[in-house]
Write a protein that holds these residues in place. Structure first.
Motif, mmCIF file in Angstrom:
data_model
loop_
_atom_site.group_PDB
_atom_site.id
_atom_site.type_symbol
_atom_site.label_atom_id
_atom_site.label_comp_id
_atom_site.label_asym_id
_atom_site.label_seq_id
_atom_site.Cartn_x
_atom_site.Cartn_y
_atom_site.Cartn_z
ATOM 1 N N LYS A 156 0.821 -1.215 0.000
ATOM 2 C CA LYS A 156 0.000 0.000 0.000
ATOM 3 C C LYS A 156 0.852 1.260 0.000
ATOM 4 O O LYS A 156 0.504 2.261 -0.625
ATOM 5 C CB LYS A 156 -0.928 0.001 1.216
ATOM 6 N N ASN A 157 1.978 1.215 0.722
ATOM 7 C CA ASN A 157 2.849 2.390 0.777
ATOM 8 C C ASN A 157 3.446 2.698 -0.588
ATOM 9 O O ASN A 157 3.564 3.866 -0.978
ATOM 10 C CB ASN A 157 3.952 2.180 1.815
ATOM 11 N N ILE A 158 3.825 1.657 -1.315
ATOM 12 C CA ILE A 158 4.330 1.881 -2.665
ATOM 13 C C ILE A 158 3.196 2.385 -3.560
ATOM 14 O O ILE A 158 3.370 3.330 -4.334
ATOM 15 C CB ILE A 158 4.935 0.582 -3.252
ATOM 16 N N ALA A 159 2.034 1.760 -3.434
ATOM 17 C CA ALA A 159 0.889 2.181 -4.245
ATOM 18 C C ALA A 159 0.532 3.633 -3.968
ATOM 19 O O ALA A 159 0.193 4.384 -4.881
ATOM 20 C CB ALA A 159 -0.313 1.277 -3.971
ATOM 21 N N GLY A 160 0.610 4.040 -2.693
ATOM 22 C CA GLY A 160 0.283 5.418 -2.342
ATOM 23 C C GLY A 160 1.221 6.420 -2.984
ATOM 24 O O GLY A 160 0.798 7.450 -3.520
ATOM 25 N N PHE A 161 2.527 6.091 -2.956
ATOM 26 C CA PHE A 161 3.505 6.986 -3.587
ATOM 27 C C PHE A 161 3.294 7.015 -5.096
ATOM 28 O O PHE A 161 3.279 8.084 -5.715
ATOM 29 C CB PHE A 161 4.925 6.501 -3.273
#
Length: 328
Positions: free
Chosen positions: A60-65
């Motif tokens: 999710k953190n990668i997707a958010g960025f």
């Protein structure tokens, strides 16, 4: 006295083990780019009480960025579209963001996991190889550009020329996300990779090519005019024009079949045929059927006509486009 010494020794041992475990905390938890340089990789760290939750948080953190970058790029492209008639994109922020999760999961890997022995918390490191993913999108873009160039090659047959431009438009629309994602992963240079031929340019070429193949449209068996209106609407949206003296013809015919009755209801089967002809040669045929009910034959027929008109906008449009795509 001995008991106190044992307790002290045990306490010191536990403290030592705790300190030792703390020292073994992987560096990537605080600095994920220590092993994966930011020039090439996109990293995300997740933490949770369960391992799979920690992995999902990392993704999710990668997707958010990535989502933030995609939105910024999309807005920039839309801004350029509105300020320049030479470039246009059909991307929408919402549709781009919706596809991000799939793209992220497809090209992102969980590279490291670790559990804190004291807190029992799990940590996970997700990594995307930006360069590798950009290469994938760039190959898709290059294939698209080559395909479009081939489609724009002049052709003596006006119908094939028109069909090839339709295919070029379709290909560019399918590849739009590749442009968006490639630019999102690029450096912060501010320079966006854009299609060599814009959508607006291709649509203008399509309209010009359509002018070379005007259509004569004739509809039989429908006094309401709904089928004629739906057919003309589809044709006009494709950039094609009507001309009663054209050698290209679309002939549509509604044929009622013997009706059925059930109680107070009448059911009227209708068979609908559409033919696309050039002179005396049939190039494409479309057949549709429906059977609607009503308190009278007229009501059942009217309902059937409305269903057939709807199907022109959906089924016929799709089949006719596919016919044209297959021409070349």
């Amino acid at each position: 006295m001995n008991r106190k010494i044992v307790l002290i020794f045990t306490l010191l041992l536990l403290i030592g083990l705790w300190l030792s475990a703390a020292k073994k905390k992987p560096e990537w938890i605080l600095n994920p780019y220590s092993r994966y340089p930011s020039e090439q990789y996109l990293c995300g760290v997740g933490m949770a009480k369960e391992l799979n939750n920690a992995q999902n948080e990392a993704l999710k953190n990668i997707a958010g960025f990535f989502e933030t970058r995609v939105i910024a790029v999309t807005k920039s492209m839309e801004s350029e579209k509105s300020s320049s008639s030479g470039y246009q994109t059909n991307s929408e922020t919402s549709s781009s963001v919706k596809a991000i999760a799939e793209g992220t999961l497809k090209y992102t890997r969980i590279m490291e996991t670790w559990q804190d022995p004291k807190t029992k918390t799990f940590y996970a490191l997700a990594v995307m190889d930006k360069i590798a993913v950009q290469t994938i999108y760039r190959n898709e873009i290059d294939d698209c550009e080559e395909f479009i160039e081939n489609c724009l090659t002049p052709n003596d047959d006006p119908l094939i020329h028109y069909a090839k431009i339709l295919s070029a438009i379709d290909k560019l629309q399918q590849t739009q996300d590749a442009y968006t994602y490639y630019n999102a992963l690029a450096s912060d240079s501010g320079i966006l990779l854009k299609p060599f031929h814009s959508l607006q340019e291709l649509v203008e070429l399509r309209n010009y090519a359509a002018g070379e193949i005007p259509l004569q449209i004739r509809v039989f068996g429908d006094s309401s005019g709904l089928l004629d209106a739906s057919l003309k609407n589809v044709i006009n949206q494709m950039g094609l024009l009507e001309n009663d003296n054209s050698e290209y013809q679309i002939v549509a015919t509604v044929n009622p079949e013997p009706y059925k009755s059930l109680g107070q209801q009448f059911f009227q089967p209708l068979r609908f045929n559409i033919s696309f002809n050039y002179r005396e040669k049939n190039l494409f045929s479309f057949v549709d059927k429906t059977e609607q009910g009503g308190s009278t034959i007229e009501e059942a027929t009217s309902r059937g006509i409305r269903v057939l008109a709807q199907n022109i906008e959906n089924k016929f449009r799709k089949d006719f486009y596919q016919f044209l795509f297959n021409l070349h």
